[in-house]
Design a protein around this motif. Sequence first.
Motif: not given
Length: 276
Positions: A35-42
């Motif tokens: 699982h790769v969490p969304a980046g800050p601008a996601g």
Amino acid sequence: MRAPQLRAPADLGAPAGTRTVRTTSGDGVPLVGVHVPAGPAGTRGLGFVVAHGFTGSSARPDVRRVLAALAVHGDVVALDFRGHGSSGGTASVGDTEVADVAAAVELARGLGCTHVVTVGFSMGASLVVRQAGGAPGSGGAAARPDAVVSVSGPARWWCRDTPAMRRVSWLCEQPLGRVVARGLGVRLGAAWDRVPSSPVEVVHRIAPRPLLVVHGARDHYFTLEHPRALVAAAGPGAELWVEDGMDHAESATTDELAGRIASWGARTATPAVVPS
């Protein structure tokens, strides 16, 4: 499906924030992925389920690069298909792995994704189409994707019209080929005892959910006949992108293309999915 277990991956090549996930498919196969969490601008609530190609896994550099590009826009879940990577079981090459896609969608929902876009590459593309089209093993309401992306996928089985697919057929069908496949990281199961529905036979069932079909003009596995057949069978809601200069699947998917795919997925989201 049992509750997922999360831990930091040992592989230092993983995108930042990546966690290893473990779960079980509806038919009892243990599955491992990331699982790769969304980046800050996601976009909050947006999730991408990535279905890798034959011989791939969530640890492959090309797959990891695609995961990182998608994670700029939303959360990403990628499970190794059965018979591949760290997952258990044996590979059927397009049939029972439908249950693995369903498990990944359920996992994404459990991680808080309210709008899930399945993104499949090559063999994985056939599987996201078949899973969204309700093939056996597709799961219940929690496993239903909200939008589907097929990248470099086949429309039909038994393709031998390119040298690359003749090599894949040899790997899957000949005794020595199956030994070579194991060397490539794939544990093949028994030959099909029935012919599963092909992508082109079920793609019309995806509607009214959005469907994007992406294919390289230079794909050396599947000719342009395949994406055109899928879009024609899917109906007027399907969208086709033929990418000039692109070859096949994850290795040919640039960060720019992955970003466009992610933006397309975000545009299909309901009003409940809002920017962070």
